[in-house]
Design an enzyme around this catalytic site. Structure first.
Site, PDB file in Angstrom:
ATOM      1  N   GLU A  73     -14.676  11.856  -8.232  1.00  0.00           N
ATOM      2  CA  GLU A  73     -15.160  10.486  -8.174  1.00  0.00           C
ATOM      3  C   GLU A  73     -15.708  10.229  -6.770  1.00  0.00           C
ATOM      4  O   GLU A  73     -14.971  10.278  -5.788  1.00  0.00           O
ATOM      5  CB  GLU A  73     -14.038   9.498  -8.497  1.00  0.00           C
ATOM      6  CG  GLU A  73     -14.515   8.059  -8.569  1.00  0.00           C
ATOM      7  CD  GLU A  73     -13.402   7.087  -8.905  1.00  0.00           C
ATOM      8  OE1 GLU A  73     -13.682   6.086  -9.592  1.00  0.00           O
ATOM      9  OE2 GLU A  73     -12.255   7.316  -8.482  1.00  0.00           O
TER      10      GLU A  73
ATOM     11  N   CYS B 126     -14.944   1.796 -10.653  1.00  0.00           N
ATOM     12  CA  CYS B 126     -14.249   2.898 -11.314  1.00  0.00           C
ATOM     13  C   CYS B 126     -14.872   3.237 -12.662  1.00  0.00           C
ATOM     14  O   CYS B 126     -14.736   4.360 -13.143  1.00  0.00           O
ATOM     15  CB  CYS B 126     -12.769   2.571 -11.468  1.00  0.00           C
ATOM     16  SG  CYS B 126     -12.460   0.979 -12.264  1.00  0.00           S
TER      17      CYS B 126
ATOM     18  N   GLY C 203      -0.334  -5.994   3.555  1.00  0.00           N
ATOM     19  CA  GLY C 203       0.245  -4.744   4.018  1.00  0.00           C
ATOM     20  C   GLY C 203      -0.582  -3.567   3.564  1.00  0.00           C
ATOM     21  O   GLY C 203      -1.556  -3.720   2.832  1.00  0.00           O
ATOM     22  N   ASP C 204      -0.183  -2.396   3.996  1.00  0.00           N
ATOM     23  CA  ASP C 204      -0.887  -1.190   3.557  1.00  0.00           C
ATOM     24  C   ASP C 204      -0.088  -0.507   2.449  1.00  0.00           C
ATOM     25  O   ASP C 204       1.035  -0.910   2.121  1.00  0.00           O
ATOM     26  CB  ASP C 204      -1.154  -0.236   4.723  1.00  0.00           C
ATOM     27  CG  ASP C 204       0.113   0.128   5.504  1.00  0.00           C
ATOM     28  OD1 ASP C 204       1.229  -0.005   4.958  1.00  0.00           O
ATOM     29  OD2 ASP C 204      -0.022   0.556   6.661  1.00  0.00           O
ATOM     30  N   GLY C 205      -0.683   0.526   1.866  1.00  0.00           N
ATOM     31  CA  GLY C 205      -0.034   1.198   0.749  1.00  0.00           C
ATOM     32  C   GLY C 205       1.251   1.891   1.138  1.00  0.00           C
ATOM     33  O   GLY C 205       2.249   1.834   0.405  1.00  0.00           O
TER      34      GLY C 205
ATOM     35  N   LYS D 156       0.070  -7.917  -3.285  1.00  0.00           N
ATOM     36  CA  LYS D 156      -0.334  -7.193  -2.080  1.00  0.00           C
ATOM     37  C   LYS D 156      -1.776  -6.753  -2.257  1.00  0.00           C
ATOM     38  O   LYS D 156      -2.068  -5.783  -2.953  1.00  0.00           O
ATOM     39  CB  LYS D 156       0.537  -5.966  -1.809  1.00  0.00           C
ATOM     40  CG  LYS D 156       0.227  -5.334  -0.432  1.00  0.00           C
ATOM     41  CD  LYS D 156       0.422  -3.847  -0.363  1.00  0.00           C
ATOM     42  CE  LYS D 156      -0.760  -3.059  -0.849  1.00  0.00           C
ATOM     43  NZ  LYS D 156      -1.985  -3.164   0.012  1.00  0.00           N
TER      44      LYS D 156
ATOM     45  N   GLY E 198       3.263   1.126   3.480  1.00  0.00           N
ATOM     46  CA  GLY E 198       4.297   0.173   3.848  1.00  0.00           C
ATOM     47  C   GLY E 198       4.680  -0.724   2.692  1.00  0.00           C
ATOM     48  O   GLY E 198       5.518  -0.377   1.853  1.00  0.00           O
ATOM     49  N   VAL E 199       4.055  -1.891   2.605  1.00  0.00           N
ATOM     50  CA  VAL E 199       4.409  -2.877   1.579  1.00  0.00           C
ATOM     51  C   VAL E 199       4.196  -2.330   0.169  1.00  0.00           C
ATOM     52  O   VAL E 199       4.988  -2.603  -0.736  1.00  0.00           O
ATOM     53  CB  VAL E 199       3.613  -4.181   1.792  1.00  0.00           C
ATOM     54  CG1 VAL E 199       3.865  -5.166   0.664  1.00  0.00           C
ATOM     55  CG2 VAL E 199       3.981  -4.822   3.120  1.00  0.00           C
ATOM     56  N   GLY E 200       3.147  -1.532  -0.024  1.00  0.00           N
ATOM     57  CA  GLY E 200       2.913  -0.973  -1.349  1.00  0.00           C
ATOM     58  C   GLY E 200       4.081  -0.136  -1.837  1.00  0.00           C
ATOM     59  O   GLY E 200       4.557  -0.293  -2.970  1.00  0.00           O
TER      60      GLY E 200
ATOM     61  N   GLU F 266      -4.416   1.167 -13.360  1.00  0.00           N
ATOM     62  CA  GLU F 266      -5.844   1.211 -13.660  1.00  0.00           C
ATOM     63  C   GLU F 266      -6.479   1.993 -12.522  1.00  0.00           C
ATOM     64  O   GLU F 266      -6.567   1.508 -11.389  1.00  0.00           O
ATOM     65  CB  GLU F 266      -6.416  -0.209 -13.764  1.00  0.00           C
ATOM     66  CG  GLU F 266      -7.738  -0.259 -14.500  1.00  0.00           C
ATOM     67  CD  GLU F 266      -8.922   0.030 -13.600  1.00  0.00           C
ATOM     68  OE1 GLU F 266      -9.400   1.187 -13.647  1.00  0.00           O
ATOM     69  OE2 GLU F 266      -9.355  -0.860 -12.868  1.00  0.00           O
TER      70      GLU F 266
END
Length: 479
Positions: free
Chosen positions: A382, A282, A205-207, A174, A209-211, A249
Site C-alpha cells: 500500500e 485505504c 497522544g501517539d500510538g 485518541k 503511548g496513549v494508543g 479498519e
C-alpha cells in the site's frame, strides 16, 4: 501558532498531568502550525475512569434521548463546518474545497445516517413472535476506545462517535497526533451539544503511548481502530490479555478490473479516484487491471488523466490535490516510485520529486506505472500516495486470481457493461466492498474489509451493531 494543550475529560477541559509538547506540521509549508500536548498513563487513566463512571447512566438513557444528543451534535457540526474545514486543510493538507465538500461532508453524512438508522433499529425484540417470553436485548459493549487516523479525520471520528453514542457506549477518543486540531474542535462540539459529562472524552497522544495504554486498559471494553495494518496487529496484541472486542479498519490494495467493454469514462474515473485526497485513502483503486485488447488504449488514457491532475496549495480553492501528510510519508512514496522504476515498471506519468513550481511542501507528482506485474513491490504494498499501477490480464479467471492475490481485502472495483460478468465477479472478489461501474456506496452501506484489511463494519445500522452486545433473555415477564 495555535496552542491546544488541554484534554477534554469528564465534561471539562483539563491540563495534562505531565505536559509533553508535540508540534503539528503544516504539510504545505513544512512548518509548525500548532502545538499540542501528548498524554501519558495518568491522562489515559483519568479519561477511562470518567467514561466508566458515566457508563451506567448513559446506557440507561432512553434511546430516543441519546439520538436527540446526536441530532444536536449534527446541528452544531453544520454550524461550525467552515472552522472544521479550515482545521483539516491546515493540519493534513486537504485542499480547502475538498475539505468543505468531502472531508467535512463525510461527518454530516454519517451523523445523519446514524440518526436515521438508530430510529429504525430494534434495540429490544422478541426472539420470535410466537415466544414473546424469549427476548433479545441489544446493549452497549461498554467503554469504547476510539483511535482515528489523519487521512479522513472527520469521516472516521463521526463513524465511531455516532455509532457509539446511539448504542449507549461511553468513549475515549485518541485522534492521530498528525491531525489533532479537528478532533479538538469536535470535542468542543460535543460539549456544546450538551452530552453528559464522561460520555465523551478526548486525550491526545501517539500510538506507542496513549494508543497502547487504551488498547491494554482493563477498564476499556472495546477498541475501534482505523489505520495501518501494522498498527492493527499491535493493537490486537495489546488487547489480547483483557479479551476486549477489537474492531479494525485497516489498509487496502484495491483492484480495479477494467474490461474492454467498460464505459468510456472508466479509466479516467479510476485515475481520479486514485488521486483523490492525494492518494491517501485505504479504499483507493490502486491496481488498475485492464483486459488485454483494451490495455494500450487504457494506458494512454490513464497517463493523460494523471497529467491533467493539478497539484497546488491546499489553501487555494479549486479542483486539485494537495501535499501528502508528512515528510516520512513523502519519503516512503518516493522510495516506492524508485522501486517501481528499478523493478522494471514503465513510468508513463509523473515520477520522482515534487511537481514543477513546488519546491517546498510534501507534494507528490501524480504518477502512473504501466506494465506492472503481480510480484512487483508497487503491486503488493500500500503506497498511500497518488501512484497508480496499471496491469494487463488475458482472462477473467486470471483477473480474479491476481486481484485476490493480496493480504488485503477492503474494496475492489469492476468496470464492464456485461451485467452477468459484473455480478459474477462481485461474488468472486474477496473484499468487504465491491463497487461497480462508478456506483458509489449508498447511505448506511457498511464500510469494512476482509483478511488483513480488518474486521467489523462501520456506517448505519451495521456500525451501530458493532458497538452492541447481544443479550439473550428467557422468561421475560409480561407487564
Amino acid at each position: 501558532m495555535i496552542e491546544k494543550r488541554q484534554f477534554y475529560i469528564d465534561g471539562q477541559w483539563v491540563d495534562p498531568v505531565t505536559p509533553r509538547d508535540h508540534a503539528v506540521i503544516n504539510p504545505a509549508t513544512e512548518e509548525p502550525c500548532a502545538v499540542i500536548s501528548l498524554g501519558d498513563q495518568a491522562d489515559t487513566d483519568a479519561a477511562v475512569a470518567a467514561a466508566k463512571a458515566a457508563l451506567p447512566g448513559w446506557m440507561a438513557t432512553p434511546v430516543a434521548e441519546r439520538i436527540g444528543y446526536v441530532e444536536k451534535l449534527l446541528e452544531v457540526y453544520k454550524a461550525r463546518a467552515e472552522e472544521m474545514a479550515q482545521a483539516m486543510t491546515l493540519e493534513m493538507g486537504a485542499p480547502i474545497s475538498l475539505s468543505r465538500s468531502d472531508q467535512v461532508g463525510a461527518g454530516t453524512f454519517h451523523l445523519t445516517n446514524f440518526i436515521r438508522a438508530a430510529k429504525e433499529f430494534s434495540f429490544e425484540h422478541a426472539l420470535r413472535e410466537d415466544i414473546p417470553e424469549h427476548r433479545i436485548i441489544h446493549e452497549a459493549v461498554g467503554v469504547a476506545a476510539l483511535i482515528t487516523p489523519w487521512n479522513w479525520p472527520m469521516n472516521q471520528v463521526t463513524l465511531k462517535v455516532g455509532a457509539a453514542a446511539v448504542a449507549g457506549c461511553t468513549m475515549v477518543l485518541k485522534p492521530s497526533e498528525e491531525s489533532p486540531l479537528d478532533a479538538i474542535l469536535f470535542a468542543e462540539m460535543m460539549d456544546e451539544a450538551g452530552f453528559p459529562k464522561g460520555v465523551f472524552n478526548l486525550v491526545n497522544g501517539d500510538g506507542a503511548g496513549v494508543g497502547t495504554q487504551l488498547s491494554s486498559h482493563v477498564d476499556v471494553d472495546m477498541v475501534s481502530f482505523t489505520g495501518s495494518t501494522r498498527a492493527g496487529r499491535a493493537i490486537s496484541k495489546a488487547a489480547a490479555d483483557t479479551l476486549k472486542r477489537v474492531h479494525l479498519e485497516l489498509g487496502g490494495k484495491g483492484a480495479n478490473l477494467v474490461f474492454a467493454d467498460a464505459d468510456p469514462e472508466a479509466v479516467k474515473r479510476g485515475v481520479l479516484h486514485m488521486m483523490e485526497n492525494s492518494g491517501q485513502s485505504c479504499n483507493a483503486p490502486s491496481r488498475m487491471m485492464v483486459e488485454a485488447p483494451f490495455y494500450d488504449t487504457a494506458v494512454e488514457q490513464a497517463a493523460k488523466a494523471a497529467e491533467a491532475v493539478k497539484v497546488a496549495d491546499p489553501q487555494q480553492e479549486g479542483d486539485h490535490i494537495g501535499p501528502v501528510v508528512n515528510e516520512v510519508q513523502w519519503g516512503k512514496i518516493q522510495d516506492l516510485i524508485q522501486k517501481g522504476i528499478d523493478e522494471g515498471a514503465r513510468l508513463v506519468a509523473g515520477g520522482l520529486g515534487r511537481p514543477e513550481g513546488l519546491n517546498k511542501g510534501f507534494y507528490v507528482r501524480p504518477t502512473v506505472f504501466a506494465d506492472v506485474t503481480p510480484e512487483m513491490t508497487i503491486a503488493r504494498e500500500e503506497i498511500f500516495g497518488p501512484v497508480l499501477s496499471v496491469m494487463k490480464f488475458e482472462t477473467e479467471e486470471e483477473a480474479v486470481r491476481v486481484a485476490n492475490d493480496t493480504p488485503y481485502g477492503l474494496t475492489n472495483y469492476v468496470q464492464s457493461q456485461d451485467p452477468a460478468r459484473v455480478n459474477r465477479l462481485t461474488r468472486q472478489l474477496r473484499s468487504g466492498m465491491v463497487q461497480n461501474n462508478g456506483t458509489g456506496r449508498a447511505a448506511g452501506a457498511p464500510f469494512g474489509g476482509m483478511k488483513q484489511s480488518g474486521n467489523g463494519r462501520e456506517g448505519g445500522s451495521f456500525g451501530i451493531l458493532d458497538f452492541l452486545e447481544v443479550k439473550s433473555v428467557s422468561g421475560w415477564a409480561a407487564e
